[in-house]
Design an enzyme around this catalytic site. Structure first.
Site, PDB file in Angstrom:
ATOM      1  N   HIS A   1       7.108   2.189   1.854  1.00  0.00           N
ATOM      2  CA  HIS A   1       7.090   0.919   2.104  1.00  0.00           C
ATOM      3  C   HIS A   1       8.135  -0.034   2.505  1.00  0.00           C
ATOM      4  O   HIS A   1       8.615  -0.644   2.392  1.00  0.00           O
ATOM      5  CB  HIS A   1       6.298   0.086   0.747  1.00  0.00           C
TER       6      HIS A   1
ATOM      7  N   ARG B   1      -1.663  -4.008   1.479  1.00  0.00           N
ATOM      8  CA  ARG B   1      -1.228  -3.383  -0.206  1.00  0.00           C
ATOM      9  C   ARG B   1      -2.087  -1.821  -0.142  1.00  0.00           C
ATOM     10  O   ARG B   1      -3.277  -1.962   0.367  1.00  0.00           O
ATOM     11  CB  ARG B   1      -1.723  -4.378  -1.049  1.00  0.00           C
TER      12      ARG B   1
HETATM   13  C1  GLV Z   1       6.169  -6.284   0.894  1.00  0.00           C
HETATM   14  O1  GLV Z   1       5.153  -5.717   1.307  1.00  0.00           O
HETATM   15  C2  GLV Z   1       6.011  -7.931   1.140  1.00  0.00           C
HETATM   16  O2  GLV Z   1       5.335  -8.388   0.299  1.00  0.00           O
HETATM   17  O3  GLV Z   1       7.046  -8.892   1.359  1.00  0.00           O
END
Ligand code: GLV
Length: 306
Positions: free
Chosen positions: A269, A221
């Site tokens: 991401h 994160r």
């Molecule tokens: C992605 O970051 C997730 O938490 O699945």
């Protein structure tokens, strides 16, 4: 199944159109016995027994009086736990998807190989039409520290270890001090859950504890990292490179220094996307457990934070 009335299940979250449709199809195919509702169409809030969510808008799970299960399609539930409108007494399950663990191991392997074998540096050299071979180091001489030993941290450690890297791991809940492990790590991969105990962990003192020339890979994160401290450690030459998949604000704002920093690699991401085929089976199993009154799998311990 029980033969009882079918569960009313709400599918809620923020997706692009194609993603939403793919999930909708996969979930209904995996659990056809449920009555499925979706948050982009009108539905009766008083009927909803369970909610299957991916990054839902704040407030999306409020005022669902019969709600008995929140199933996340994301592995990380930090946003759900940080949303005060998510009912605290309703069991919350995180996504544990074997296909996602595999994808995370692939991303980590790519990053570690590219750091170890200098492929990021060669890409930069190509942009300058610069022919400059660098020393080739043996895999077993490269020490990698994996932060987090859960589903993903374990999958990453196993893959890198099979590749021949020297691996150490650290978990936030162990009382093992981190600094001695940092002192010998050439590459650190962060796969910790984001909790009040781990937020901001990758800050100035963390970077200072790494040896000069170390690199950092953040696949967990954005809030684990103190951005200004990371930039300072890169700019001073103490750190060699950062590979970052996650950010405080996503999408990463166009003015952010990470975008054009020569020692930073930015991913949008994507290190491990939830795979709708396998994840829909995981969801279906938990919905069946709810219908039968059985124990829910992968329930989040709210006090622990994951
Ligand atoms: C992605 O970051 C997730 O938490 O699945």
């Amino acid at each position: 199944l029980t033969g009882g009335p079918p569960l009313n299940v709400l599918f809620a979250g923020r997706f692009d159109v194609a993603e939403r449709q793919a999930w909708w199809n996969a979930l209904r195919a995996a659990a056809p016995q449920c009555h499925w509702q979706r948050d982009d169409e009108p539905f009766d809030r008083s009927l909803i027994d369970a909610a299957v969510v991916a990054n839902p808008a704040p407030g999306a799970l409020a005022a669902l009086p019969k709600l008995r299960l929140i199933q996340s399609l994301w592995a990380g539930v930090d946003k759900l736990l940080g949303d005060a409108t998510v009912p605290a007494q309703v069991p919350l399950a995180r996504m544990v998807d074997p296909a996602m663990n595999t994808a995370m191991a692939e991303t980590a392997l790519w990053a570690v190989l590219a750091l170890h074998r200098r492929f990021f540096d060669y890409a930069a050299q190509q942009a300058r039409a610069q022919w400059l071979p660098q020393a080739q180091r043996r895999v077993d001489k490269v020490s990698v520290l994996v932060l987090g030993a859960g589903q993903m941290g374990s999958a990453v450690a196993a893959r890198l270890s099979a590749q021949g890297y020297g691996i150490s791991t650290w978990r936030a809940r162990d009382a093992v001090p981190l600094a001695p492990l940092l002192a010998t790590a050439e590459i650190v991969i962060n796969l910790l859950p984001l909790t009040p105990a781990t937020g901001g962990l990758l800050g100035a003192s963390f970077f200072a504890a790494l040896p000069r020339g170390a690199s950092v890979v953040n696949l967990a994160r954005g809030a684990h990292v103190v951005d200004a401290d990371l930039l300072a450690a890169l700019d001073s030459g103490h750190l060699h490179r950062a590979v970052l998949d996650v950010f405080h604000t996503e999408p990463l704002p166009s003015a952010h220094a990470f975008w054009h920093h020569p020692q930073v690699t930015v991913l949008p991401h994507v290190a491990a996307l939830t795979d709708e085929r396998s994840a829909a089976q995981v969801v279906a199993a938990n919905l069946s457990a709810l219908a039968r009154g059985d124990v829910i799998s992968h329930a989040v311990d709210r006090a622990r934070g994951y």
